[in-house]
Design an enzyme around this catalytic site. Sequence first.
Site, PDB file in Angstrom:
ATOM      1  N   GLU A  73      21.138 -49.296 -59.817  1.00 40.36           N
ATOM      2  CA  GLU A  73      19.881 -49.770 -60.396  1.00 40.36           C
ATOM      3  C   GLU A  73      19.510 -51.183 -59.959  1.00 40.36           C
ATOM      4  O   GLU A  73      18.650 -51.820 -60.566  1.00 40.36           O
ATOM      5  CB  GLU A  73      19.974 -49.736 -61.931  1.00 40.36           C
ATOM      6  CG  GLU A  73      20.309 -48.384 -62.527  1.00 40.36           C
ATOM      7  CD  GLU A  73      19.144 -47.421 -62.511  1.00 40.36           C
ATOM      8  OE1 GLU A  73      18.228 -47.588 -61.676  1.00 40.36           O
ATOM      9  OE2 GLU A  73      19.140 -46.502 -63.336  1.00 40.36           O
ATOM     10  N   HIS A  92      20.722 -53.769 -68.978  1.00 39.02           N
ATOM     11  CA  HIS A  92      20.211 -52.393 -69.044  1.00 39.02           C
ATOM     12  C   HIS A  92      21.260 -51.521 -69.712  1.00 39.02           C
ATOM     13  O   HIS A  92      22.450 -51.629 -69.407  1.00 39.02           O
ATOM     14  CB  HIS A  92      19.906 -51.866 -67.639  1.00 39.02           C
ATOM     15  CG  HIS A  92      19.730 -50.373 -67.582  1.00 39.02           C
ATOM     16  ND1 HIS A  92      18.772 -49.718 -68.315  1.00 39.02           N
ATOM     17  CD2 HIS A  92      20.407 -49.405 -66.892  1.00 39.02           C
ATOM     18  CE1 HIS A  92      18.852 -48.408 -68.067  1.00 39.02           C
ATOM     19  NE2 HIS A  92      19.844 -48.204 -67.219  1.00 39.02           N
ATOM     20  N   HIS A  94      21.860 -47.519 -72.164  1.00 37.94           N
ATOM     21  CA  HIS A  94      21.361 -46.225 -72.617  1.00 37.94           C
ATOM     22  C   HIS A  94      21.560 -46.101 -74.127  1.00 37.94           C
ATOM     23  O   HIS A  94      22.047 -45.080 -74.619  1.00 37.94           O
ATOM     24  CB  HIS A  94      22.084 -45.086 -71.892  1.00 37.94           C
ATOM     25  CG  HIS A  94      21.919 -45.103 -70.411  1.00 37.94           C
ATOM     26  ND1 HIS A  94      22.666 -44.302 -69.565  1.00 37.94           N
ATOM     27  CD2 HIS A  94      21.105 -45.820 -69.597  1.00 37.94           C
ATOM     28  CE1 HIS A  94      22.319 -44.533 -68.307  1.00 37.94           C
ATOM     29  NE2 HIS A  94      21.370 -45.453 -68.308  1.00 37.94           N
ATOM     30  N   TYR A 113       8.036 -57.447 -87.756  1.00 34.91           N
ATOM     31  CA  TYR A 113       7.652 -58.658 -87.022  1.00 34.91           C
ATOM     32  C   TYR A 113       8.593 -58.995 -85.870  1.00 34.91           C
ATOM     33  O   TYR A 113       8.214 -59.698 -84.929  1.00 34.91           O
ATOM     34  CB  TYR A 113       7.504 -59.847 -87.971  1.00 34.91           C
ATOM     35  CG  TYR A 113       8.788 -60.381 -88.558  1.00 34.91           C
ATOM     36  CD1 TYR A 113       9.582 -61.275 -87.844  1.00 34.91           C
ATOM     37  CD2 TYR A 113       9.196 -60.001 -89.829  1.00 34.91           C
ATOM     38  CE1 TYR A 113      10.757 -61.767 -88.379  1.00 34.91           C
ATOM     39  CE2 TYR A 113      10.367 -60.489 -90.376  1.00 34.91           C
ATOM     40  CZ  TYR A 113      11.148 -61.369 -89.642  1.00 34.91           C
ATOM     41  OH  TYR A 113      12.312 -61.856 -90.173  1.00 34.91           O
ATOM     42  N   HIS A 155      15.464 -42.322 -70.111  1.00 30.11           N
ATOM     43  CA  HIS A 155      16.486 -43.121 -69.430  1.00 30.11           C
ATOM     44  C   HIS A 155      17.168 -44.120 -70.363  1.00 30.11           C
ATOM     45  O   HIS A 155      18.362 -43.998 -70.620  1.00 30.11           O
ATOM     46  CB  HIS A 155      15.836 -43.850 -68.241  1.00 30.11           C
ATOM     47  CG  HIS A 155      16.795 -44.508 -67.320  1.00 30.11           C
ATOM     48  ND1 HIS A 155      16.520 -44.705 -65.969  1.00 30.11           N
ATOM     49  CD2 HIS A 155      18.018 -45.049 -67.519  1.00 30.11           C
ATOM     50  CE1 HIS A 155      17.552 -45.316 -65.403  1.00 30.11           C
ATOM     51  NE2 HIS A 155      18.471 -45.541 -66.327  1.00 30.11           N
ATOM     52  N   TYR A 209      11.843 -70.427 -82.885  1.00 34.30           N
ATOM     53  CA  TYR A 209      12.731 -69.589 -83.687  1.00 34.30           C
ATOM     54  C   TYR A 209      13.473 -68.637 -82.769  1.00 34.30           C
ATOM     55  O   TYR A 209      12.995 -68.275 -81.711  1.00 34.30           O
ATOM     56  CB  TYR A 209      11.918 -68.783 -84.706  1.00 34.30           C
ATOM     57  CG  TYR A 209      12.707 -67.722 -85.441  1.00 34.30           C
ATOM     58  CD1 TYR A 209      13.417 -68.026 -86.591  1.00 34.30           C
ATOM     59  CD2 TYR A 209      12.739 -66.407 -84.979  1.00 34.30           C
ATOM     60  CE1 TYR A 209      14.140 -67.060 -87.271  1.00 34.30           C
ATOM     61  CE2 TYR A 209      13.468 -65.431 -85.645  1.00 34.30           C
ATOM     62  CZ  TYR A 209      14.162 -65.759 -86.790  1.00 34.30           C
ATOM     63  OH  TYR A 209      14.881 -64.798 -87.448  1.00 34.30           O
TER      64      TYR A 209
END
Length: 215
Positions: A73, A92, A94, A113, A155, A209
């Site tokens: 990837e 990344h 799954h 939020y 994915h 924040y």
Amino acid sequence: MERNKLARQIIDTCLEMTRLGLNQGTAGNVSVRYQDGMLITPTGIPYEKLTESHIVFIDGNGKHEEGKLPSSEWRFHMAAYQSRPDANAVVHNHAVHCTAVSILNRSIPAIHYMIAAAGGNSIPCAPYATFGTRELSEHVALALKNRKATLLQHHGLIACEVNLEKALWLAHEVEVLAQLYLTTLAITDPVPVLSDEEIAVVLEKFKTYGLRIEE
């Protein structure tokens, strides 16, 4: 920061990602921006067996060092850095709930939020393309133009931030949001969402924040 230290941080992030339940086996990958390219996890090596020497450097032209095979990837990691000049780390995975939402081909709306942690009023779902392809990297680049995280249809998830700690934190936050979304969807569809005006207020507050880590 020196290469070996960054490589160690990549490995620690991979292990923590598994500990948090965001990943399993050899799925997922992690990278950091380095010199004119990036350092990224290799293909096919379980996280618990990784050493600093396994981490692969890929230059800005997409050429990797000899004798090592980067994650399949790597293209969408490169695309993420090109799309997000402010990002220095990409995670990344799954994660189950994120992947479930991606199978539905839905964006995560402003149900809470904390959606603003990803930079807007939703977390998009990039269209499906075969893993490792240029087409998928193009989808990722577009989805991350105005967001720090995106789902990948059928994915998983990709999250990017200024450092690895914050990228992993964001990935975990998105997984929690995905779980909340699926739970709410089981009760009602469409789900109640916060207004764009409220998310704009939260985005402004988020400038001071969030996860505080020394760079």
